[in-house]
Design a protein around this motif. Sequence first.
Motif, PDB file in Angstrom:
ATOM      1  N   LEU A 305       2.258  31.281 -50.486  1.00 56.66           N
ATOM      2  CA  LEU A 305       1.119  32.118 -50.078  1.00 56.66           C
ATOM      3  C   LEU A 305      -0.002  31.270 -49.497  1.00 56.66           C
ATOM      4  O   LEU A 305      -0.658  31.647 -48.529  1.00 56.66           O
ATOM      5  CB  LEU A 305       0.595  32.907 -51.283  1.00 56.66           C
ATOM      6  CG  LEU A 305       1.265  34.250 -51.526  1.00 56.66           C
ATOM      7  CD1 LEU A 305       0.839  34.838 -52.869  1.00 56.66           C
ATOM      8  CD2 LEU A 305       0.947  35.231 -50.394  1.00 56.66           C
ATOM      9  N   GLN A 306      -0.190  30.088 -50.126  1.00 54.94           N
ATOM     10  CA  GLN A 306      -1.244  29.198 -49.622  1.00 54.94           C
ATOM     11  C   GLN A 306      -0.880  28.610 -48.261  1.00 54.94           C
ATOM     12  O   GLN A 306      -1.738  28.432 -47.416  1.00 54.94           O
ATOM     13  CB  GLN A 306      -1.529  28.098 -50.659  1.00 54.94           C
ATOM     14  CG  GLN A 306      -2.271  28.656 -51.864  1.00 54.94           C
ATOM     15  CD  GLN A 306      -2.283  27.723 -53.059  1.00 54.94           C
ATOM     16  OE1 GLN A 306      -1.448  26.827 -53.173  1.00 54.94           O
ATOM     17  NE2 GLN A 306      -3.226  27.948 -53.955  1.00 54.94           N
ATOM     18  N   ARG A 308       0.742  30.201 -46.051  1.00 55.57           N
ATOM     19  CA  ARG A 308       0.453  31.286 -45.113  1.00 55.57           C
ATOM     20  C   ARG A 308      -1.049  31.348 -44.800  1.00 55.57           C
ATOM     21  O   ARG A 308      -1.464  31.514 -43.674  1.00 55.57           O
ATOM     22  CB  ARG A 308       0.947  32.618 -45.684  1.00 55.57           C
ATOM     23  CG  ARG A 308       1.399  33.559 -44.577  1.00 55.57           C
ATOM     24  CD  ARG A 308       1.980  34.846 -45.101  1.00 55.57           C
ATOM     25  NE  ARG A 308       3.109  34.658 -46.007  1.00 55.57           N
ATOM     26  CZ  ARG A 308       3.487  35.556 -46.911  1.00 55.57           C
ATOM     27  NH1 ARG A 308       2.823  36.690 -47.064  1.00 55.57           N
ATOM     28  NH2 ARG A 308       4.539  35.334 -47.673  1.00 55.57           N
ATOM     29  N   LYS A 309      -1.827  31.185 -45.863  1.00 51.26           N
ATOM     30  CA  LYS A 309      -3.284  31.209 -45.693  1.00 51.26           C
ATOM     31  C   LYS A 309      -3.731  30.059 -44.773  1.00 51.26           C
ATOM     32  O   LYS A 309      -4.588  30.241 -43.903  1.00 51.26           O
ATOM     33  CB  LYS A 309      -3.938  31.073 -47.067  1.00 51.26           C
ATOM     34  CG  LYS A 309      -5.379  31.482 -47.063  1.00 51.26           C
ATOM     35  CD  LYS A 309      -5.798  32.036 -48.407  1.00 51.26           C
ATOM     36  CE  LYS A 309      -6.702  33.245 -48.279  1.00 51.26           C
ATOM     37  NZ  LYS A 309      -6.946  33.840 -49.596  1.00 51.26           N
TER      38      LYS A 309
END
Length: 430
Positions: A305-306, A308-309
Motif C-alpha cells: 500500500l505504501q 502505491r502511495k
Amino acid sequence: MERKFTNEITKELVGKKVLVKGWVFDVRVLGGINFVVLRDKNGYIQITAKKGEVKDVILQIVSKLHQEDVIEVEGIVKESKQAKKGVEILPEKIEVISKAEVPLPLDPRMVTPANLDTKLNWRFLWFRTEEARAIFGIQNEILKAFREFFYNNGFIEMQPPIIIGSASEGGAELFELPYFEKKAYLAQSPQLYKQMGAVSFERVFMITPIFRAEKFDQPTHLNEVRQMDVEIAFADYEEAMDWLEKALVYIVESVLKNRKKELEVLNVELKVPKQPFPRITYEEAIKALQKEGEKIEYGDDFSKLQERKLGEIFGEAFFIKDWPEEQKAFYAMPKEDNPKIVKAFDLIYKGLEISSGTQRIHIPELLEKRIREKGLDPKDFKFYIDAFRYGAPPHSGWSIGLERLTMQICGKKNIKEVTMFPRTRERITP
Ligand code: AMO
C-alpha cells in the motif's frame, strides 16, 4: 489443400476455395441461417450455412456442433456485410475432428464470466479467451523486447542453474530438496551465477525461473517466478539504473507498437513513462510517507500500500535508492561515506516494485565480512567469493519480475491472472 489461418482470409480471396481448421467459438441460428464462428491461433472467421445455399448434410453437421468442438472446414470465401471481417466462408465440407464435452466448465466467449479460481482450475480453457490471448500476447512482447534490447546492446544470454548448493537472498525462503547424499535448494535468484558470468563475460542477461518459499498468499507474490536479470561489469549502481530505465522504456514502446489490439482488449491506456525517472533516496521516501501520515520508521520496508502511495507522490516510474544495509542482501556494496547504507535500488512502476538491484561487493574480504554479519557461513560461498580473487571488476545488476511487469502493463490486480500456471502455497496443479 494447404490450411489457411483465419487472418489470411481476406477480400482478396473472395470466390476462392480455402481450408481452415480450429475450434467452434460460437454457434448461432438466426432467421433460419446457421452461423459458426471458428477460432484458430490468429483470430476468427464466420462460417455461414444457409438452407438452399449449402448441402443438407452440411446443415445436419452444423446443427449438431457445440462450442469448442474442433473442426476442419473447406469452403468458398464470400463477401459479407454482416461478418465482422467483411468476409465469411460458405462451407462445402465440414469434418468434426474432436468433440468437446458439454457443458463446458468455462465459457471461452466469457458470455458467462468465470471467477479467478475457475480460470485457474481450467487454465487451458481460459487460454482460449480473448483476455488470456491478450495478456500472454503482451507477455510474449515483454520477453521478446527484453531479449532484443540486450542482444542489440552486446550482452550475452546466460543459462544459470536452478539446482544450487547455497542461498543468495537469505535463508528463510528456500525450497530444500534431497540431492543424492547432500541437500540442495531451488534457486531464489540467479544472483551468484550472473555475477560469476559478469566477471568474465562482462555483460550478461538471462530469463530464468526462480523459487521463493514464502508462506503467505498475496496478490503480488508467487512461489515460482520468472526473473529477467542483468549483470554489468565496470558499472556502478547509477549506470545499472540507466540500463533498467532504458530497458523498461524499450519494453513499453514495443508493447505499444506491436500489441495495440491486445491493449484494446484489456482496455488499457499504456503510456511510455517519462524520462529521466526520478531517483529518490530511501530516506526521502520514508519522509514523504511520514508527511502523508503513514506509520513507518527509518529501517522499515515499504508495504504494498505504501509503494502505491509513493507512486502517487513520485509518479509512474521512479527509483528508490540508498537503502539501509539490513534491508538488502549480503552482496550489496556499502557506500563509501556511510557503510550503513548500501548502493541498492528498487524500481517502482505504476505503484508496485517490479525490479531491484545493487552494486555488488567485488572485494573478497569485505564480502566474507558481510556474509558473516548476515549470520551465514563464508565456507558455503567459497566458489562465489573465489570469483573475485582473480581480477574482478566492480559490477552492478538488477532483476525484473516478469509476472509483476506483465501485471502492471496489463492493469491486472492479481499476479495469478498473468501467470500461465501459477505456483502458490495452495496451488501446484494444473
Ligand atoms: P528481488 O528479490 O527484489 O531481487 O527480486 C527481483 C524482482 O523479482 C520479482 N519477484 C517476485 N515476483 C513475484 N513473486 C515473488 N515472490 C517475487 N520475488 C521477487 C519482483 C522483484 O522486484 N537478486 C536480486 C536482484 C538483483 O539484485 O539483481 C533479487 O532477486 O519483481
